[in-house]
Scaffold this motif. Sequence first.
Motif, mmCIF file in Angstrom:
data_model
loop_
_atom_site.group_PDB
_atom_site.id
_atom_site.type_symbol
_atom_site.label_atom_id
_atom_site.label_comp_id
_atom_site.label_asym_id
_atom_site.label_seq_id
_atom_site.Cartn_x
_atom_site.Cartn_y
_atom_site.Cartn_z
ATOM 1 N N LEU A 315 0.838 -1.202 0.000
ATOM 2 C CA LEU A 315 0.000 0.000 0.000
ATOM 3 C C LEU A 315 0.869 1.246 0.000
ATOM 4 O O LEU A 315 0.570 2.215 -0.715
ATOM 5 C CB LEU A 315 -0.911 -0.019 1.248
ATOM 6 C CG LEU A 315 -1.782 1.226 1.455
ATOM 7 C CD1 LEU A 315 -2.735 1.412 0.260
ATOM 8 C CD2 LEU A 315 -2.564 1.110 2.762
ATOM 9 N N GLU A 316 1.933 1.229 0.765
ATOM 10 C CA GLU A 316 2.816 2.401 0.815
ATOM 11 C C GLU A 316 3.442 2.639 -0.551
ATOM 12 O O GLU A 316 3.535 3.786 -1.023
ATOM 13 C CB GLU A 316 3.889 2.190 1.878
ATOM 14 C CG GLU A 316 4.822 3.392 2.008
ATOM 15 C CD GLU A 316 5.873 3.164 3.104
ATOM 16 O OE1 GLU A 316 6.623 4.130 3.407
ATOM 17 O OE2 GLU A 316 5.939 2.031 3.640
ATOM 18 N N ALA A 317 3.840 1.548 -1.241
ATOM 19 C CA ALA A 317 4.464 1.700 -2.563
ATOM 20 C C ALA A 317 3.457 2.254 -3.580
ATOM 21 O O ALA A 317 3.782 3.119 -4.402
ATOM 22 C CB ALA A 317 5.009 0.340 -3.014
ATOM 23 N N GLN A 318 2.202 1.741 -3.519
ATOM 24 C CA GLN A 318 1.182 2.222 -4.466
ATOM 25 C C GLN A 318 0.881 3.697 -4.236
ATOM 26 O O GLN A 318 0.718 4.460 -5.191
ATOM 27 C CB GLN A 318 -0.112 1.376 -4.291
ATOM 28 C CG GLN A 318 0.061 -0.057 -4.751
ATOM 29 C CD GLN A 318 -1.166 -0.932 -4.457
ATOM 30 O OE1 GLN A 318 -2.167 -0.426 -3.940
ATOM 31 N NE2 GLN A 318 -1.082 -2.229 -4.808
ATOM 32 N N LEU A 319 0.847 4.118 -2.992
ATOM 33 C CA LEU A 319 0.589 5.522 -2.703
ATOM 34 C C LEU A 319 1.735 6.391 -3.187
ATOM 35 O O LEU A 319 1.523 7.513 -3.668
ATOM 36 C CB LEU A 319 0.342 5.727 -1.210
ATOM 37 C CG LEU A 319 -0.937 5.101 -0.639
ATOM 38 C CD1 LEU A 319 -0.978 5.269 0.887
ATOM 39 C CD2 LEU A 319 -2.164 5.761 -1.271
ATOM 40 N N GLN A 320 2.924 5.916 -2.998
ATOM 41 C CA GLN A 320 4.070 6.685 -3.478
ATOM 42 C C GLN A 320 4.038 6.803 -4.988
ATOM 43 O O GLN A 320 4.355 7.858 -5.557
ATOM 44 C CB GLN A 320 5.376 6.026 -3.004
ATOM 45 C CG GLN A 320 5.612 6.159 -1.491
ATOM 46 C CD GLN A 320 6.847 5.408 -1.024
ATOM 47 O OE1 GLN A 320 7.412 4.637 -1.806
ATOM 48 N NE2 GLN A 320 7.219 5.644 0.235
ATOM 49 N N GLN A 321 3.662 5.671 -5.705
ATOM 50 C CA GLN A 321 3.579 5.719 -7.174
ATOM 51 C C GLN A 321 2.469 6.665 -7.607
ATOM 52 O O GLN A 321 2.556 7.299 -8.662
ATOM 53 C CB GLN A 321 3.325 4.305 -7.698
ATOM 54 C CG GLN A 321 4.541 3.392 -7.524
ATOM 55 C CD GLN A 321 4.237 1.963 -7.984
ATOM 56 O OE1 GLN A 321 3.114 1.664 -8.438
ATOM 57 N NE2 GLN A 321 5.255 1.087 -7.898
ATOM 58 N N ALA A 322 1.415 6.751 -6.782
ATOM 59 C CA ALA A 322 0.295 7.624 -7.154
ATOM 60 C C ALA A 322 0.622 9.072 -6.896
ATOM 61 O O ALA A 322 -0.166 9.968 -7.212
ATOM 62 C CB ALA A 322 -0.960 7.214 -6.396
ATOM 63 N N GLY A 323 1.811 9.349 -6.311
ATOM 64 C CA GLY A 323 2.228 10.737 -6.096
ATOM 65 C C GLY A 323 1.658 11.338 -4.841
ATOM 66 O O GLY A 323 1.651 12.568 -4.701
ATOM 67 N N VAL A 324 1.204 10.535 -3.914
ATOM 68 C CA VAL A 324 0.691 11.061 -2.642
ATOM 69 C C VAL A 324 1.872 11.539 -1.804
ATOM 70 O O VAL A 324 2.896 10.828 -1.707
ATOM 71 C CB VAL A 324 -0.110 9.977 -1.894
ATOM 72 C CG1 VAL A 324 -0.597 10.518 -0.549
ATOM 73 C CG2 VAL A 324 -1.278 9.495 -2.741
#
Length: 700
Positions: A315-324
């Motif tokens: 989840l942390e990686a996906q959020l980082q990829q989403a630019g959060v």
Amino acid sequence: MTAIKLAVTETRRLLSGALPKLAMFALVLVPVLYSATYLYANWDPYGNLGDVKAAIVNEDVPATAGDQTVAAGADVAKNLKDSGTFDFETTSAAEAAAGVKDGTYAFAVTIPATFSQNLTSAANFDPQQAVLKVTTNDANNYLVGTIADKVSTTVRESVAEQVGEDAANRFLLGFSDIHGKLLEAADGAGQLASGADQLKAGADELKAGTAQAKSGADELVTGEQKLVDGSQELNAGAAELSSGADQLATGAGTLASGLQQMEDQTAGLPAATAKLADGAQQVADGNAKISTVSGEVASAAQSAIDGAPQARADLEAQLQQAGVPQEQIDQALATLDELFNPVQDANTQLQTANSQIQQLASGAQQVADGADQLAASTPQLTDAISQASTGADQLSAGSQQLASGAQELSAGASELATGQQQALDGATALASGLGQLDTGAGQLDDGLAQLASGAHTLQTSLSDGAAQVPDPDDPTRTATADQIANPVQVANTNLAKAANYGSGLAPYFLGLSLWVGAFTLFLIVKPLSNRALAGYAPRFATALGGWLPTAVLGLLQAGAVYLVATLAVGLEPVNGWLTFGVLAATALSFTAFLHGLNAKFGAIGKFLGLLLLILQLVSAGGTFPWETTPEPLHALHAVLPLGYVVDALRSTIYGGSLSGIGVDFGVLAIYLCVGLALSTWAAASGRTWSLKRLRPELEL
């Protein structure tokens, strides 16, 4: 110019005219006045104590000792008056107290009312110490008080000796009484011994009869004991049989009743145990199903918990990829963690519950298996209980008959045992009484034998004791009492004795007067001649010439002191010429030393001479031994000359050992040489004249 010419010249100068001659004569007499007047005034003060008034207060009440009346207070008062030591007057207590206070009496001796009573109290075995009171007043005179203490000590010793003599006399008289009483006791002991012998013969006959009676009683007790033992064994067996039969009957009845109840209660037991087995199996099957489901749920929950960290990371990686932004990502993860913690706690509880369910399923299966076994064996158990109940009924009926017969047997055996025991007790009591009688007869026989032996021994011992107790006659008793009351007599040996108090102080004041005489010479005589100092005379000759006139005057002082002390005052030296030699040597030494101090130091030298006089007064040991002075003065005693003069004069006047007189003369010679050395030094330095010397700041 020689020293002799200088001395002659100075002497002529000193004697030129009538007044200087009188002055020199007066200087020669100064030591005489100092020593002779003091010795004359204190020559024999103890011999004149009879003129000193003292008070006696006699309050004593006579006491009775045996058949005698003791008035010790009156005896003490009479002895004090007859002694003549002081001028004693009998007064009242008030007059004595006032007289001691205002100086009318030097001291007062008070004899209390219980004086005689206390002296005789030892005769009644209630000893009380008698008190003799002495009242002094140091404001009147310190030494009189000290002498009074010695007088009271003498009186105490005299009274103690008299009382001791009377007590010893009564004590020895008691020996004579004891001697007579012991002889009377010996006669009585002989009569006692004769009677004890007769009693001993009768006791022997009694002892023989009691021994025969005791033997027959012992045989009777033995036979009765055998009968009692048999009857007691029969009684015990019957009692045990009766008790056992009763217990058997009671137990058989209880067993039959219990088995009948058990048979009735277990009739439906096979059907019930079958139902219990079926129900237990159903419970075990249900628990097994629950256990299976619980395991699957727990496994799924644990898998979810184990995959949670990876899901968080994804989840942390996906959020980082989403630019959060990272800050929002951290907040979201923190919120996720807070939500995950309760889930994790619930999983822990779920795993614990699953473990308990598994244990419950296992236990339920074990209970079902046991219930099956119980259902299979229950029919056989009920059949056995029925058979046992039938046999117990038969046993109860037989045991009732056995208990009835055993009770009859036990009653008869008990009566037989009681009768036999009573017979044995009587025989035992008879044997015991005869045994005590025999023992008493033996003790009586032994005691009478001891009494007879002791009586004979007592008679012999009393006779021997009476022979050993002294029976002194009157002269022997009186002499012995005197020795007991006063067992020690002091034999004083004085190797060198002074005749009286003045003779005791003479060495001190004769030596001291010569220092005072030498000191006064230099109040008039100049130590060194100015003419000799201004001329060409040798230094030592100048010093010697200045000293010789004072040396001659010092010898005249020594001669005058010796003549007046021996001819006028009454001093009687054992070695007269040697005593004069010591005084002459002392005069030469003191004049030389003081001459040196005055020649060298002038007015300061005179002050030093006076200071040394004071120091020698307290350190010479002329009155009390010098060892009694404070420790700092001991060194002065060893250094200053007056102590050596006192030692030398004591040896020559009293006739003591002369072994140490050489040291005394040696010390005087040292001071003479030191004085001449100081005056020689002064003569050497005195040839120079200065304004300070011509006009000194202080001149004596």
